[in-house]
Motif scaffolding. Structure first.
Motif, PDB file in Angstrom:
ATOM      1  N   ARG A  67       0.815  -1.216   0.000  1.00  0.00           N
ATOM      2  CA  ARG A  67       0.000   0.000   0.000  1.00  0.00           C
ATOM      3  C   ARG A  67       0.846   1.263   0.000  1.00  0.00           C
ATOM      4  O   ARG A  67       0.397   2.317  -0.443  1.00  0.00           O
ATOM      5  N   TYR A  68       2.073   1.162   0.480  1.00  0.00           N
ATOM      6  CA  TYR A  68       2.928   2.327   0.667  1.00  0.00           C
ATOM      7  C   TYR A  68       4.052   2.312  -0.367  1.00  0.00           C
ATOM      8  O   TYR A  68       4.727   1.299  -0.535  1.00  0.00           O
ATOM      9  N   LEU A  69       4.241   3.445  -1.042  1.00  0.00           N
ATOM     10  CA  LEU A  69       5.282   3.555  -2.062  1.00  0.00           C
ATOM     11  C   LEU A  69       6.200   4.724  -1.727  1.00  0.00           C
ATOM     12  O   LEU A  69       5.765   5.713  -1.137  1.00  0.00           O
ATOM     13  N   TYR A  70       7.464   4.585  -2.153  1.00  0.00           N
ATOM     14  CA  TYR A  70       8.467   5.593  -1.828  1.00  0.00           C
ATOM     15  C   TYR A  70       9.339   5.847  -3.046  1.00  0.00           C
ATOM     16  O   TYR A  70       9.540   4.976  -3.890  1.00  0.00           O
ATOM     17  N   GLY A  71       9.869   7.050  -3.110  1.00  0.00           N
ATOM     18  CA  GLY A  71      10.742   7.412  -4.213  1.00  0.00           C
ATOM     19  C   GLY A  71      11.014   8.906  -4.182  1.00  0.00           C
ATOM     20  O   GLY A  71      11.037   9.514  -3.110  1.00  0.00           O
ATOM     21  N   THR A  72      11.187   9.485  -5.354  1.00  0.00           N
ATOM     22  CA  THR A  72      11.475  10.915  -5.430  1.00  0.00           C
ATOM     23  C   THR A  72      10.524  11.601  -6.403  1.00  0.00           C
ATOM     24  O   THR A  72      10.112  11.024  -7.409  1.00  0.00           O
ATOM     25  N   ILE A  73      10.173  12.818  -6.059  1.00  0.00           N
ATOM     26  CA  ILE A  73       9.488  13.727  -6.975  1.00  0.00           C
ATOM     27  C   ILE A  73      10.329  14.985  -6.999  1.00  0.00           C
ATOM     28  O   ILE A  73      10.550  15.612  -5.957  1.00  0.00           O
ATOM     29  N   GLY A  74      10.818  15.320  -8.205  1.00  0.00           N
ATOM     30  CA  GLY A  74      11.810  16.377  -8.273  1.00  0.00           C
ATOM     31  C   GLY A  74      13.042  15.928  -7.510  1.00  0.00           C
ATOM     32  O   GLY A  74      13.520  14.811  -7.704  1.00  0.00           O
ATOM     33  N   SER A  75      13.520  16.744  -6.594  1.00  0.00           N
ATOM     34  CA  SER A  75      14.688  16.378  -5.786  1.00  0.00           C
ATOM     35  C   SER A  75      14.301  15.913  -4.385  1.00  0.00           C
ATOM     36  O   SER A  75      15.159  15.656  -3.550  1.00  0.00           O
ATOM     37  N   ASP A  76      12.998  15.812  -4.127  1.00  0.00           N
ATOM     38  CA  ASP A  76      12.521  15.486  -2.784  1.00  0.00           C
ATOM     39  C   ASP A  76      12.141  14.011  -2.664  1.00  0.00           C
ATOM     40  O   ASP A  76      11.511  13.439  -3.565  1.00  0.00           O
ATOM     41  N   TYR A  77      12.505  13.395  -1.540  1.00  0.00           N
ATOM     42  CA  TYR A  77      12.059  12.037  -1.231  1.00  0.00           C
ATOM     43  C   TYR A  77      10.592  12.105  -0.845  1.00  0.00           C
ATOM     44  O   TYR A  77      10.169  13.003  -0.094  1.00  0.00           O
ATOM     45  N   VAL A  78       9.779  11.190  -1.361  1.00  0.00           N
ATOM     46  CA  VAL A  78       8.342  11.245  -1.110  1.00  0.00           C
ATOM     47  C   VAL A  78       7.823   9.903  -0.605  1.00  0.00           C
ATOM     48  O   VAL A  78       8.400   8.849  -0.859  1.00  0.00           O
ATOM     49  N   SER A  79       6.693   9.981   0.106  1.00  0.00           N
ATOM     50  CA  SER A  79       5.963   8.809   0.573  1.00  0.00           C
ATOM     51  C   SER A  79       4.548   8.901   0.033  1.00  0.00           C
ATOM     52  O   SER A  79       3.916   9.955   0.107  1.00  0.00           O
TER      53      SER A  79
END
Length: 200
Positions: free
Chosen positions: A76-88
């Motif tokens: 259910r939970y995904l992680y990565g980057t959007i632009g230069s920011d780490y996102v959840s």
């Protein structure tokens, strides 16, 4: 003394957040194929998460940002980057890993939506950049401006009503579509509608 009211929708979002925080110590797995592309639309982080509940208000992660989602937890939970920011990210409506991945692929799209935006009228472009909606906009234009409504409230994107919730008001706003698929108006508490409606 005025009683404070928290909607069931808001309680569900906060409950999902609490559950997510408890599960963060669980095992994470790398996706065999990272989801890469661009943010489809204006996203609204809620307590640090981009969520399928999509409460409107507060900060905006803009459409067209480069995005890479490469890690998943608990289906259910995904992680990565959007632009230069780490996102959840979390899909509050997911019943399976496939549900969550399907939602993530709606949020992160292969083509830069700014190319589509450039073909729309200057007024529609202003509304989308403002993360608001005006009468006459199409469903794809509403999606880019507000992102997807929660699947808990809007089961079918072909429906004549899309329901969104607002953080400040904790109230629903319905975006109403006519037979031609364009916005005909809004329904909800006036102060909540103001958070969604683009005024010319």
């Amino acid at each position: 003394m005025k009683r404070s009211h928290i909607s069931p929708h808001r309680i569900a979002a906060l409950t999902a957040l609490a559950a997510g925080l408890l599960l963060l110590s669980g095992c994470a797995t790398k996706l065999t194929q990272p989801i890469t592309g661009y943010t489809c639309c204006n996203l609204r982080p809620d307590y640090g998460w981009v969520s399928s509940t999509n409460m409107l208000g507060g900060p905006i992660v803009p459409f067209g940002e480069p995005a890479v989602l490469d890690t998943m937890k608990r289906d259910r939970y995904l992680y990565g980057t959007i632009g230069s920011d780490y996102v959840s990210l979390r899909d509050d409506a997911a019943r399976s890993k496939e549900d969550a991945l399907r939602w993530a692929r709606q949020i992160v799209v292969p083509a830069d939506p700014k190319l589509t935006l450039a073909s729309w009228s200057p007024e529609v472009q202003k509304a989308v950049y403002s993360a608001k909606v005006m009468v006459g906009m199409t469903r794809p234009q509403v999606l880019m401006a507000l992102s997807y409504p929660s699947r808990n409230d809007t089961k079918d994107l072909n429906a004549n009503t899309w329901r969104y919730w607002t953080v400040q008001e904790d109230e629903p706003v319905d975006v109403l579509f006519g037979a031609d698929g364009t916005v005909t108006g809004f329904s909800g508490k006036p102060s909540a509608v103001r958070t969604v409606e683009f005024r010319r």
